[in-house]
Motif scaffolding. Sequence first.
Motif, PDB file in Angstrom:
ATOM      1  N   SER A  86       0.792  -1.235   0.092  1.00 59.10           N
ATOM      2  CA  SER A  86       0.050   0.015   0.124  1.00 59.10           C
ATOM      3  C   SER A  86       0.724   1.418   0.089  1.00 59.10           C
ATOM      4  O   SER A  86       0.479   2.092  -0.803  1.00 59.10           O
ATOM      5  N   SER A  87       2.033   1.377   0.877  1.00 57.09           N
ATOM      6  CA  SER A  87       2.802   2.456   0.911  1.00 57.09           C
ATOM      7  C   SER A  87       4.151   2.593   0.312  1.00 57.09           C
ATOM      8  O   SER A  87       4.791   3.368   0.332  1.00 57.09           O
ATOM      9  N   ARG A  98       7.339   0.756  15.523  1.00 57.25           N
ATOM     10  CA  ARG A  98       6.095   0.369  16.096  1.00 57.25           C
ATOM     11  C   ARG A  98       6.277  -0.933  17.238  1.00 57.25           C
ATOM     12  O   ARG A  98       5.625  -0.730  18.428  1.00 57.25           O
ATOM     13  N   THR A 171       0.678  10.138  20.959  1.00 57.27           N
ATOM     14  CA  THR A 171       1.570  10.198  20.059  1.00 57.27           C
ATOM     15  C   THR A 171       3.204  10.130  20.680  1.00 57.27           C
ATOM     16  O   THR A 171       3.395  11.072  21.317  1.00 57.27           O
ATOM     17  N   VAL A 263      -5.974   2.657  19.761  1.00 54.98           N
ATOM     18  CA  VAL A 263      -6.727   3.676  19.013  1.00 54.98           C
ATOM     19  C   VAL A 263      -7.363   4.895  19.998  1.00 54.98           C
ATOM     20  O   VAL A 263      -7.286   5.947  19.476  1.00 54.98           O
ATOM     21  N   VAL A 266      -4.393   7.051  20.615  1.00 55.57           N
ATOM     22  CA  VAL A 266      -3.702   7.383  19.616  1.00 55.57           C
ATOM     23  C   VAL A 266      -2.341   6.983  19.799  1.00 55.57           C
ATOM     24  O   VAL A 266      -1.383   7.839  19.732  1.00 55.57           O
ATOM     25  N   PRO A 268       1.098   4.612  18.580  1.00 53.07           N
ATOM     26  CA  PRO A 268       1.698   4.175  17.201  1.00 53.07           C
ATOM     27  C   PRO A 268       1.923   2.668  17.691  1.00 53.07           C
ATOM     28  O   PRO A 268       3.244   2.829  17.599  1.00 53.07           O
ATOM     29  N   ASP A 276      -4.706  -1.640   9.807  1.00 57.96           N
ATOM     30  CA  ASP A 276      -4.835  -0.764   8.973  1.00 57.96           C
ATOM     31  C   ASP A 276      -4.461  -1.572   7.547  1.00 57.96           C
ATOM     32  O   ASP A 276      -4.965  -1.353   6.530  1.00 57.96           O
ATOM     33  N   HIS A 277      -3.472  -2.443   7.795  1.00 53.16           N
ATOM     34  CA  HIS A 277      -3.099  -3.228   6.486  1.00 53.16           C
ATOM     35  C   HIS A 277      -3.935  -4.248   6.326  1.00 53.16           C
ATOM     36  O   HIS A 277      -4.083  -4.684   5.081  1.00 53.16           O
ATOM     37  N   LYS A 280      -6.565  -3.054   4.099  1.00 50.44           N
ATOM     38  CA  LYS A 280      -5.917  -2.820   2.743  1.00 50.44           C
ATOM     39  C   LYS A 280      -5.679  -3.984   2.013  1.00 50.44           C
ATOM     40  O   LYS A 280      -5.110  -4.054   0.995  1.00 50.44           O
TER      41      LYS A 280
ATOM     42  N   GLY B  62      -6.933   8.905   8.870  1.00 48.17           N
ATOM     43  CA  GLY B  62      -5.672   8.503   8.313  1.00 48.17           C
ATOM     44  C   GLY B  62      -5.183   6.964   8.760  1.00 48.17           C
ATOM     45  O   GLY B  62      -5.883   6.783   9.669  1.00 48.17           O
ATOM     46  N   GLU B  63      -4.320   6.575   7.822  1.00 41.24           N
ATOM     47  CA  GLU B  63      -4.088   4.992   8.064  1.00 41.24           C
ATOM     48  C   GLU B  63      -2.650   4.836   7.870  1.00 41.24           C
ATOM     49  O   GLU B  63      -1.864   5.993   7.244  1.00 41.24           O
ATOM     50  N   SER B  64      -2.079   4.000   8.663  1.00 42.24           N
ATOM     51  CA  SER B  64      -0.646   3.778   8.186  1.00 42.24           C
ATOM     52  C   SER B  64      -0.047   3.413   6.809  1.00 42.24           C
ATOM     53  O   SER B  64       0.999   3.206   6.508  1.00 42.24           O
ATOM     54  N   THR B  65      -1.153   3.205   6.032  1.00 41.53           N
ATOM     55  CA  THR B  65      -0.920   2.728   4.958  1.00 41.53           C
ATOM     56  C   THR B  65      -0.889   4.118   3.654  1.00 41.53           C
ATOM     57  O   THR B  65      -0.657   3.721   2.461  1.00 41.53           O
ATOM     58  N   ASN B  66      -1.117   5.240   4.302  1.00 45.03           N
ATOM     59  CA  ASN B  66      -1.121   6.422   3.679  1.00 45.03           C
ATOM     60  C   ASN B  66       0.323   6.785   2.836  1.00 45.03           C
ATOM     61  O   ASN B  66       1.293   6.528   3.553  1.00 45.03           O
ATOM     62  N   SER B  67       0.132   7.272   1.621  1.00 39.19           N
ATOM     63  CA  SER B  67       1.446   7.730   1.220  1.00 39.19           C
ATOM     64  C   SER B  67       1.276   9.188   0.642  1.00 39.19           C
ATOM     65  O   SER B  67       0.300   9.780   0.736  1.00 39.19           O
ATOM     66  N   GLN B 215       4.825  10.669   9.340  1.00 37.40           N
ATOM     67  CA  GLN B 215       4.607   9.306  10.014  1.00 37.40           C
ATOM     68  C   GLN B 215       3.133   8.834   9.661  1.00 37.40           C
ATOM     69  O   GLN B 215       2.145   9.163  10.330  1.00 37.40           O
ATOM     70  N   PRO B 216       2.880   7.856   8.545  1.00 38.96           N
ATOM     71  CA  PRO B 216       1.630   7.565   8.190  1.00 38.96           C
ATOM     72  C   PRO B 216       0.740   7.040   9.247  1.00 38.96           C
ATOM     73  O   PRO B 216       1.241   6.112   9.846  1.00 38.96           O
ATOM     74  N   GLY B 217      -0.324   7.473   9.431  1.00 36.98           N
ATOM     75  CA  GLY B 217      -1.402   6.918  10.169  1.00 36.98           C
ATOM     76  C   GLY B 217      -1.148   7.380  11.606  1.00 36.98           C
ATOM     77  O   GLY B 217      -1.934   7.151  12.632  1.00 36.98           O
ATOM     78  N   VAL B 218      -0.090   8.407  12.002  1.00 30.95           N
ATOM     79  CA  VAL B 218       0.179   8.639  13.537  1.00 30.95           C
ATOM     80  C   VAL B 218       0.270  10.341  13.314  1.00 30.95           C
ATOM     81  O   VAL B 218      -0.693  10.877  13.942  1.00 30.95           O
ATOM     82  N   LYS B 219       1.276  10.844  12.857  1.00 34.67           N
ATOM     83  CA  LYS B 219       1.400  12.187  12.632  1.00 34.67           C
ATOM     84  C   LYS B 219       2.297  12.739  11.471  1.00 34.67           C
ATOM     85  O   LYS B 219       3.052  12.332  11.099  1.00 34.67           O
ATOM     86  N   VAL B 243      -2.450  15.310  13.833  1.00 34.76           N
ATOM     87  CA  VAL B 243      -2.339  13.949  14.657  1.00 34.76           C
ATOM     88  C   VAL B 243      -3.621  13.164  14.200  1.00 34.76           C
ATOM     89  O   VAL B 243      -4.587  13.572  14.140  1.00 34.76           O
ATOM     90  N   VAL B 244      -3.244  12.044  13.926  1.00 31.78           N
ATOM     91  CA  VAL B 244      -4.377  10.868  13.504  1.00 31.78           C
ATOM     92  C   VAL B 244      -5.080  10.504  14.423  1.00 31.78           C
ATOM     93  O   VAL B 244      -4.684   9.703  15.428  1.00 31.78           O
ATOM     94  N   VAL B 245      -6.279  11.080  14.795  1.00 30.58           N
ATOM     95  CA  VAL B 245      -7.076  10.490  16.151  1.00 30.58           C
ATOM     96  C   VAL B 245      -8.403   9.832  15.741  1.00 30.58           C
ATOM     97  O   VAL B 245      -9.448  10.632  15.039  1.00 30.58           O
ATOM     98  N   ASN B 246      -8.314   8.781  15.241  1.00 31.12           N
ATOM     99  CA  ASN B 246      -9.525   8.077  14.468  1.00 31.12           C
ATOM    100  C   ASN B 246     -10.890   8.153  15.486  1.00 31.12           C
ATOM    101  O   ASN B 246     -12.226   7.577  14.988  1.00 31.12           O
TER     102      ASN B 246
END
Lengths: 319, 529
Positions: A86-87, A98, A171, A263, A266, A268, A276-277, A280, B62-67, B215-219, B243-246
């Motif tokens: 994905s990325s 992580r 975070t 979650v 927040v 990581p 997330d993966h 996807k 936001g997801e950790s898969t974002n580019s 940092q995708p999905g985080v910040k 900051v990603v806060v889902n």
Amino acid sequence: MSSPILRLVAQRILLGLVLLLAVSVLIFAGTQILPGDVAQAILGQSATPEALANLREQLGLNDPAWLRYVHWLWGILHGDFGTAQSSGLDIATSISTRLKNTLFLAACAAIVAVPLAIILGLIAVRYRNGFVDKLISGLALASTSFPEFFIGYVLIFVFAVHWQIFPSISTVDDSTPFLERLQAVVLPATALTLVVLAHMMRMTRAAILNVMQSAYIETAELKGLRPFDIIRKHAFPNAIAPVVNVVMLNLAYLIVGVVVVEVIFVYPGMGQYLVDHVAKRDVPVVQAVGLIFAAVYITLNIVADIAAIVANPRLRHPK
Amino acid sequence: MSNELDYLSRRVAAGKLSRRDFLGRAAALGVAATVANSMLSSAVRAAGPVKGGTLKAGLQGGESTNSLDPATFLSQVPFAFGKCWGETLVELAPGGGVEYLIAEEIGSSKDAKTWTMKIRKGVQFHNGKEVTPDDVVATLKRHSDEKSKSGALGVLKSIDTIKVDGGNVVVTLKDPNADMPYLMADYHLIIQPNGGMDKPDAGIGTGPYKITGNQPGVKHTAARFDHYWQPDKYGHADQVEIVVVNDPTARMAALQGGQVNMINRVEPKIVDLVKRLPGVTIRAASGRGFYPFNMFCDTAPFDNNDLRMALKLAMDREEMLTKILRGYGEVGNDMPVNKAYPLFAGDFEQRKFDPEKAAAAYKKSGHSGSILLRTSDVAFPGAVDAAQLYQQSCAKAGIKIEIKREPGDGYWTEVWNKQPFSLSYWGGRPTQDQMYSTAYLSTADWNDTRWKRPDFDKMVLAARGELDEAKRKKIYRDMGEIMRDEGGLIVPFFNQFVDATGKGVEGWVDNPAQELSNGHALIECWLQA
């Protein structure tokens, strides 16, 4: 003198490795029987037959499954988990940050929760069936019965919104200084502590109570030892095996099962990364994380087994 | 009296009077607090932005898969972060129309087929290079290539050729399109050095902020770009942070605790509670998104317009609006467009809940038995409740609705656009043409009401090629009318974007195009001490 113990320990470790290998086969096979293949997943709707064929060639998907498995395993043994579809990021690098975060949070929670649970368990045994015992059990069970998100929200409301002494957003990244990092995980670690406390506490209590029925405890009582000394010196050492088992199970949970807490605060960690993966359908990442989680479980269980073996006087002092 | 208030509000803006004192004096003058507050914010805006500080947003999506590759942008966080570090040729202005960014002006030939975009000189990328027409051409080419899998591919399909002509970029279209400038406002089309051909996810653009952490999905963090070309307008804070806060509750807590200055997606059910919190301001902007009940016009029993009309008349829109959106929206009128669109005619008759007429239309349709409606939590927040409310209002007209709750996973692949009667969600488009072309042309992939009418298709094309605004508006009015009376969609309401800001955030502009002031909140707001 120590040869039977050494042999048993070696056996356990070997068994653990075999188990891990079996799990890796399962994970690989499991992701293979999913509908569609990696090439299709990457190309999505824009997949044309030519593009699919090219990509399959490029990714080596035309090789037989066992060969791909060997390649995959070989890569992992060399620290190469491949790249996320994905990325396009290197999986090993993303996971290492992580995983560090997850381990840090788990360690913080464990440092508080494990001694606390055991001490509370000992106290509960000392005053068994009395008011203190009932109070400890009641509170611990109540905190476990509340869902994690509820505990999380209550902590946020009290400490982050009302008093504003701890951040509600935890975070952290590689550059966060240690003290700030500690401050960030106070609330999530507290939530996790409350969640795992009762299980360990109750198990400690039950295991020691079991031992308390033995004849030698009665002897100790008749010798006139103080109740707490009896528990500490005579009962607890013989109840270590089951306690270590349940402690290890809870540690494993702290590492692999905390996605809800991640979650809410927040944070990581690995859980959110996996979720997330999965969403996807990013197979390489799911495989890598699955394998790491399996390794954590197996390792902790081996540790529990070994602790039980070492703690067994009959094995330590063979006739 | 108003002179005095004006004076007082300017004193607050200049920092010589506290906000609390101002509100007190305004109350003494007999002015309602809301009026006084709005006077205050316009005075603050007039006094000019304050530079400095770190503006933080806690956002969902936001997801950790974002580019960082703009072609892959899909969710809210990459979208909002993209507005910080990148710029498109033009932007959707808050009041409709376009705001010119990298394109200084856009002109067209008489047939609306050839468009000339003058590229602004002296705009710098973060790597120090100046934007050239070649960069623009390369960007457009990259996004119109199938291989880039760009989210803007659909809007660029109509482009025939892209060329550099001196300081201009000339685009020719396959068919006339008077809305071409709006297409260039698509948020994927961030202008990158050499179009991002070398490294699509380099994150180098011309925006007011330069990326400092990703940092995708985080910040995501960025610091002000010193060579930004319009520093007075955008980029007031020294740093911005997302900051990603889902989790919605965590988001609200972060705003209340002062950890972030703004959040998106405030749940309608808590808005009334949040409004009372000190320091928190709700920013609700009516948008173009709506939640339709889709009927397939070519599938029995929905191929009968009397039945469709009965189902439309049996919808209690007011009740839906108050119960599902808690009033944060506007009632719909069974067409996919509303007054937030440019060239929208405001004189349509509003369709109302009328069980008697609905019963009559139902009888005329000759249908009997129950009608199956599919819904799911993922269709939109509250979609299951909405289906149940609808079931009850239909019962009043003697129409029996059977509800089937579908699993969320797979709803968009197996139910939406596959089953003849289901609930769905549309985010809206910048222009009426884009909305109609996306979902109401016979040939559209996403024709989720199976609306196949050659005469309607012709109207869409005619309006698209019409440069005379009055004539276009007339065609759009007729199209709206047809949609409302014969189309396959029931629109209970258009939703609002509900965001919230914390203490001291000023300069917010409501924009119907997207949430967070079309993603501009971080670059156009500032922190007032």
